[in-house]
Scaffold this active site. Structure first.
Site, PDB file in Angstrom:
ATOM      1  N   SER A 143       0.946  -1.180   0.172  1.00 30.48           N
ATOM      2  CA  SER A 143      -0.001  -0.008  -0.090  1.00 30.48           C
ATOM      3  C   SER A 143       0.845   1.198   0.086  1.00 30.48           C
ATOM      4  O   SER A 143       1.724   1.423  -0.931  1.00 30.48           O
ATOM      5  CB  SER A 143      -0.960  -0.139   1.153  1.00 30.48           C
ATOM      6  OG  SER A 143      -1.881   0.850   1.117  1.00 30.48           O
ATOM      7  N   ASP A 197     -10.268  -4.462  -4.284  1.00 36.80           N
ATOM      8  CA  ASP A 197      -9.387  -3.498  -3.369  1.00 36.80           C
ATOM      9  C   ASP A 197     -10.305  -2.145  -3.295  1.00 36.80           C
ATOM     10  O   ASP A 197     -10.392  -1.639  -4.202  1.00 36.80           O
ATOM     11  CB  ASP A 197      -8.090  -3.306  -3.857  1.00 36.80           C
ATOM     12  CG  ASP A 197      -7.162  -2.380  -2.968  1.00 36.80           C
ATOM     13  OD1 ASP A 197      -7.759  -1.638  -2.282  1.00 36.80           O
ATOM     14  OD2 ASP A 197      -5.871  -2.771  -2.871  1.00 36.80           O
ATOM     15  N   HIS A 240      -8.084  -4.948  -0.145  1.00 32.38           N
ATOM     16  CA  HIS A 240      -6.778  -4.323   0.364  1.00 32.38           C
ATOM     17  C   HIS A 240      -5.999  -4.837   1.363  1.00 32.38           C
ATOM     18  O   HIS A 240      -5.884  -4.660   2.555  1.00 32.38           O
ATOM     19  CB  HIS A 240      -7.137  -2.953   0.830  1.00 32.38           C
ATOM     20  CG  HIS A 240      -6.099  -2.015   0.668  1.00 32.38           C
ATOM     21  ND1 HIS A 240      -5.283  -1.725  -0.454  1.00 32.38           N
ATOM     22  CD2 HIS A 240      -5.389  -1.484   1.681  1.00 32.38           C
ATOM     23  CE1 HIS A 240      -4.302  -0.641  -0.307  1.00 32.38           C
ATOM     24  NE2 HIS A 240      -4.317  -0.645   1.069  1.00 32.38           N
TER      25      HIS A 240
END
Length: 269
Positions: A143, A197, A240
């Protein structure tokens, strides 16, 4: 293209981040030593300890027991997009509604990103100074850590062995062509992204990967998991986060990028 944003930003006074170190998992009395390093950057709100289990799941593979893992820790920042709550962050996030289009100047925390580039680059310099060649170092992240992986790994003067980015986007696309190093197009990249995501959308991840292919000149990997080019891996229904099949694919890629030094020297001869 210019050579190194990290070098161009030396006037920014920053220190390398603190980190947790996981030593190479070498067999007792093997006579071998650490010959490669993976630097793994955590995501927003996480810590180096928080990603230790992910690192350990790959580190225990016998094909990577010569690799030392370094898990840097981001500073604590007040994150604008999260009601100014203070948390570990590599840069500020103004809004979590991340557009697929190229952000306009001022829509991203460029100053914070540049500070983190310099900080992470100083850590890479210390690893090289310790005796590990840059071509035996992989930089990776999840991320926000993956965003910093791209920003640092493709602008540093050090030509690294490769980069891995999980659930990532490329910030500063409005100026990244002028930031990229002369060797950026030859750095192998493993990119993993989930189709569900909700934070860094699959569409955004794909757009950023395509930007690197078309605007920076990275070649597309000749096959999934190849040790050259940009290898984009799609994970159906993944949100995610990371999961076992993605980490298995990444482990296989790392073993190709960072083989034991003896095997690497034999291949080059």
């Amino acid at each position: 293209m210019q050579t190194s944003t990290a070098q161009d930003s030396e006037s920014i006074t920053v220190q390398p981040p603190s980190f947790v170190e996981l030593q190479a998992d070498l067999p007792v009395n093997s006579g071998s030593s650490c010959s490669a390093v993976v630097v793994f950057l955590h995501g927003l709100g996480d810590t180096s300890e928080g990603i230790m289990s992910i690192a350990n799941s790959m580190r225990v593979d016998p094909g990577l027991n010569h690799v030392k893992w370094i898990l840097p820790q981001a500073s604590i920042l007040a994150v604008t997009g999260n009601m100014k709550k203070r948390m570990p962050a590599w840069f500020d996030i103004y809004s979590f509604e991340l557009p697929v289009r190229v952000p306009k100047p001022g829509e991203e925390d460029e100053a914070g990103m540049l500070r983190s580039i310099v900080s992470i680059d100083k850590l890479l310099e210390s690893v090289v100074a310790s005796g590990v060649d840059a071509n035996r170092i992989v930089l990776g992240g999840f991320s926000q850590g993956a965003a910093m992986t791209l920003l640092t790994g493709l602008t540093t003067a050090h030509k690294l062995a490769g980069l891995f980015v999980l659930s990532a986007r490329l910030p500063l696309r409005n100026k990244f062509k002028s930031m990229a190093s002369t060797h950026a197009s030859s750095v192998p990249i493993f990119w993993g992204h989930g189709t569900r995501d909700p934070l860094v959308s699959y569409k955004l991840g794909r757009a950023c990967a395509d930007f690197l292919l078309t605007e920076i000149g990275l070649p597309k990997a000749p096959y999934p998991g190849a040790p050259e080019g940009l290898s984009f891996h799609t994970y159906q229904a993944l949100t995610h986060s990371v999961r076992d099949d993605e980490l298995d694919d990444l482990t296989s890629w790392l073993k190709k990028i960072l083989p034991p030094l003896e095997a690497a020297q034999h291949t080059s001869n």
